[in-house]
Write an enzyme that holds these catalytic residues in place. Structure first.
Site, mmCIF file in Angstrom:
data_model
loop_
_atom_site.group_PDB
_atom_site.id
_atom_site.type_symbol
_atom_site.label_atom_id
_atom_site.label_comp_id
_atom_site.label_asym_id
_atom_site.label_seq_id
_atom_site.Cartn_x
_atom_site.Cartn_y
_atom_site.Cartn_z
ATOM 1 N N ARG A 60 0.927 -1.151 0.039
ATOM 2 C CA ARG A 60 -0.015 0.052 0.135
ATOM 3 C C ARG A 60 0.906 1.290 0.137
ATOM 4 N NH1 ARG A 60 -3.728 2.671 3.548
ATOM 5 N NH2 ARG A 60 -2.569 2.316 5.498
ATOM 6 N N LYS A 129 2.624 -8.097 11.805
ATOM 7 C CA LYS A 129 1.923 -8.046 10.520
ATOM 8 C C LYS A 129 2.067 -9.679 9.977
ATOM 9 C CE LYS A 129 1.223 -5.759 6.203
ATOM 10 N NZ LYS A 129 0.919 -4.526 5.636
ATOM 11 N N ARG A 261 -2.066 3.122 14.898
ATOM 12 C CA ARG A 261 -0.911 2.326 15.833
ATOM 13 C C ARG A 261 -1.567 2.526 17.117
ATOM 14 N NH1 ARG A 261 0.886 1.467 11.776
ATOM 15 N NH2 ARG A 261 3.008 1.885 10.779
#
Ligand code: ATP
Ligand code: BTN
Length: 272
Positions: A60, A129, A261
């Site tokens: 992204r 992730k 975050r």
């Protein structure tokens, strides 16, 4: 030699084999770029390109996606929807739900979602992730085509990355085989996208929020060059927009050009 044999994959897909047309490549620039070229030449909905290696894997916001054949799955799925792109808000969140459900069906635990496009693993000291989703849309008078790019770490990546990353192997008690993972994701994706086509993101909102890493928790929202906004994350609305309760009220964030975050991590700014 490619690591994915489409014939073997078909047997894993069972009754859904007819909905997908899978091509496995040893290497390409990016499975999403390759699929986009095929879509322009008229490839049907359900076309899948999976590659062992990408020379220019894209993430992204212009970032790179790094992967190696042994430790990851990198693939893209073409899906055609009726109507224009405006009706597809929340698609990356819907795909996240499909990925999280597929991983749970494979026995994974600790899988959660981060707005708008990440699958995370809850680790002892935070989150890492597991997978990233890249959605690219284009519309014409017949409808809207989505190129759904998915990068899924089977093993923890060895590359140095800006954020912690994890592998599906860390979430599962038993070893995971790449055919099982790809088949499980495609099966769940077909179910979720069928639901999404008819009922839009609304029908998946509660599921998404159940997987949401920071539901009702303090977070910070980082935009390009902005001072981060602090607030409490209320989840998402029926369109998949992020809802953030700040000192000045509830903010609704639709643009994905921001980073979310947990509060307390680096780059914290003005208080809510
Ligand atoms: P954001 O947090 O702003 O929403 P993001 O989802 O693109 O951004 P992060 O989760 O913050 O990314 O960080 C992951 C970074 O690591 C990204 O720049 C991503 O492109 C990069 N990355 C590259 N390859 C991998 C990989 N195999 N696994 C995890 N992250 C990767
Ligand atoms: C992100 O987290 O930023 C999205 C990462 C998406 C990576 C996948 S790998 C398969 C497909 N091909 C690409 O070039 N990108 C997506």
């Amino acid at each position: 030699m490619t690591l994915i044999d489409p014939v073997l994959l078909k047997t894993r897909l069972g009754a859904l084999a007819g909905r997908f047309d899978v091509d496995a490549l040893a290497e390409c620039d990016s499975t999403s770029s390759e699929l986009m070229r095929r879509a322009e030449r008229g490839a049907p909905s359900g076309t899948v390109v999976v590659a062992d290696r990408q020379s220019a894997g894209r993430g992204r916001r212009g970032r790179n996606w790094l992967s190696s054949p042994e430790s990851s799955l990198t693939f893209s799925v073409l899906w055609r929807f009726p109507g224009n792109a405006a009706g597809l808000s929340g698609l990356s969140l819907a795909v996240g739900v499909a990925l999280a459900e597929a991983m749970e069906n494979l026995g994974a635990s600790g899988v959660c979602l981060k707005w708008p496009n990440d699958v995370l693993l809850r680790t002892g000291d935070g989150f890492a992730k597991l997978a990233g989703i890249l959605i690219e849309l284009s519309s014409d008078r017949r409808g809207t085509q989505a190129i759904i790019g998915i990068g899924l770490n089977l093993l923890p990546p060895v590359d140095e990355l800006p954020q912690p990353a994890a592998g599906l192997s860390q979430a599962c008690a038993q070893s995971v085989d790449r055919y099982a993972v790809l088949a499980a994701v495609l099966v769940q994706l077909a179910a979720v996208l069928d639901d999404f086509t008819v009922n839009r993101f609304f029908c998946l909102k509660m599921k998404w929020q159940r997987y949401h890493a920071w539901q009702d928790l303090p977070v910070q929202l980082i935009g390009d060059g902005d001072t981060p906004t602090l607030g409490r994350c209320l989840g998402v609305d029926d369109d998949g927009a992020l809802l953030l309760e700040t000192a000045s009220g509830i903010e609704r964030i639709l643009s994905g050009d921001v980073s979310l975050r947990p509060a307390g991590s680096k780059m914290e700014g003005r208080s809510a």
